[in-house]
Design an enzyme around this catalytic site. Structure first.
Site: not given
Ligand code: 7TS
Length: 419
Positions: A136, A213, A216, A239, A377
């Site tokens: 990501h 990370d 997910q 999430k 992303c």
């Molecule tokens: N890492 C992964 C693997 C992610 O899927 C996401 C967000 C992030 C980091 C960033 O997370 P945040 O909560 O700090 O924004 N992924 C997604 C997605 O797949 N669709 O919208 C956000």
């Protein structure tokens, strides 16, 4: 409220009743464009159970007060609830110590924190940072910013056509110049689950710390940071069926102790004079300013809810959904799956001959089905597969096989309309 916590023993004896679980999520009881909502955009964000919504409302209704400051009763109650949530998250990740749980805004901020503190202190000119081709953007850009500042080098471990990390190539990238490895536990664009234990073993053999990370993975499988032996683990509350704007950086005490603070301000200090400031102990050293108190408390409610359902059951349930959906979707003529790793979870990315993913998303929306379309992303993943975008259905603990049938019918309709 249907989420009265049972003891794990009681819960373990019962099976996973998805219809009952759905009752905990008020948002799911709605129509979209005249059709029952089928929410399949869980990788972007998950819906919130009543227990999480109640935790937010209860805090503002009864306990709202600043933490770690007041001697009055409300402040004591808020502080107690805030610190109790830290212990809930510690248990959820099986961290060795509650001081290893740092509350941040989300995965993005957790990774930036490590890049800007550990990274700025330990990465110098010519040093290398190793990531993968399935990141990501939030696990790319913070490292690029560091590389630009320090004149260090970002190395990218390649993936195969199924979206699996090529472990031999990854191992070859590690060397005396490598200062940190940063990898996703579960790819948001491909669904690939990476062999974190093996990655950590290879990196630690050369004394290289590993950031995972976990944005997910944490909602989809039991995570044990001690068993993984990773040095940092980043998660996002939203999430994890918790609120937006809150997340966690787990870090091993030894590393966190040696890192400089991230932001300066209230709460992160032990004492301040104009000549010198002494920083607070862990975890407060990394929690400058008034935190998202309500968010932390509700995140605590979210991880308790997940443990009450049982991560092993959630994992099995989503595994069954993915297997069912994979079989049905790949049988539709003109549809191609992107991301076919052997070890996969939660995410079904696909493209359709002659149809832009955006059109797939729009037609499905009119059937009440929420999916995400675009690059997720993860533009380098799209580049790796030579496509601009995918359509992505991502599953959560409340999805059902009947909803997948609705998705399949929707994709068939897309074929008819566009084909
Ligand atoms: N890492 C992964 C693997 C992610 O899927 C996401 C967000 C992030 C980091 C960033 O997370 P945040 O909560 O700090 O924004 N992924 C997604 C997605 O797949 N669709 O919208 C956000």
């Amino acid at each position: 409220m249907s989420t009265v916590l049972k003891t794990p023993e009681v819960q373990a004896a019962t099976t996973y009743d998805v219809q009952k679980v759905r009752e905990d999520f008020p948002i799911l009881r709605q129509m979209v464009h005249g059709k029952p909502l089928v929410y399949l955009d869980n990788a972007a964000t998950t819906q919130k159970p009543q227990a999480v919504i109640n935790a937010l409302v209860d805090y503002y209704q009864h306990d709202n007060s600043n933490v770690h400051r007041g001697v009055h009763l409300l402040s004591e109650r808020a502080t107690e609830a805030y610190e109790k949530a830290r212990v809930s998250v510690q248990k959820f990740l099986n961290a060795a110590d509650h001081r290893e749980i740092i509350f941040v805004r989300g995965t993005t901020e957790a990774i930036n924190l490590v890049a800007q503190t550990y990274g700025r202190k330990n990465v110098g000119e010519g040093d290398e940072i190793v990531i993968t081709a399935m990141e990501h953007h939030s696990n790319i850009v913070p490292w690029q910013m560091l590389c630009e500042e320090k004149r260090s080098v970002l190395r990218v471990a390649p993936i195969n056509d199924s979206g699996e990390l090529l472990m031999d190539d990854f191992a070859k990238l590690l060397g005396p110049k490598t200062k940190i490895v940063a990898v996703p536990h579960l790819s948001n664009a491909l669904g690939t689950i990476n062999p974190i234990r093996e990655i950590v073993r290879l990196a630690h053999a050369q004394n290289i710390p590993v950031l995972v990370d976990g944005a997910q993975a944490a909602p989809r499988m039991a995570v044990d940071v001690q068993e993984l032996d990773c040095d940092f683990y980043a998660i996002s509350g939203h999430k994890l069926y918790g609120p937006t704007g809150i997340g966690v950086l787990y870090g091993k005490t030894k590393l966190l102790e040696a890192m400089p603070p991230y932001q300066g301000g209230g709460d992160m200090i032990a004492s301040v004079t104009f000549e010198k400031t002494l920083y607070n102990r862990l975890p407060y050293k990394f929690e400058a300013g008034t935190p998202d108190i309500a968010g932390v408390i509700a995140l605590g409610a979210a991880v308790e809810y997940l443990e009450y359902l049982g991560l092993a059951k959630i994992e099995q349930h989503e595994h069954d959904l993915l297997a069912y959906a994979t079989e049905k979707v790949s049988a539709i003529p003109g549809v191609k799956l992107i991301g076919t790793a052997k070890n996969k979870a939660g995410v079904l990315s696909f493209v359709m001959d002659g149809v832009h993913p955006h059109d797939i998303g729009t037609i499905l929306d009119h059937e009440g089905i929420a999916i995400r379309t675009g690059h997720h992303c993860a533009q380098p993943v799209m580049q790796r597969f030579g496509i601009p975008a995918t359509a992505r259905a991502s599953f959560g603990l409340y999805n059902t096989k009947e909803e997948i049938d609705v998705l399949i019918a929707g994709i068939k309709k897309v074929s008819e309309v566009m084909g």
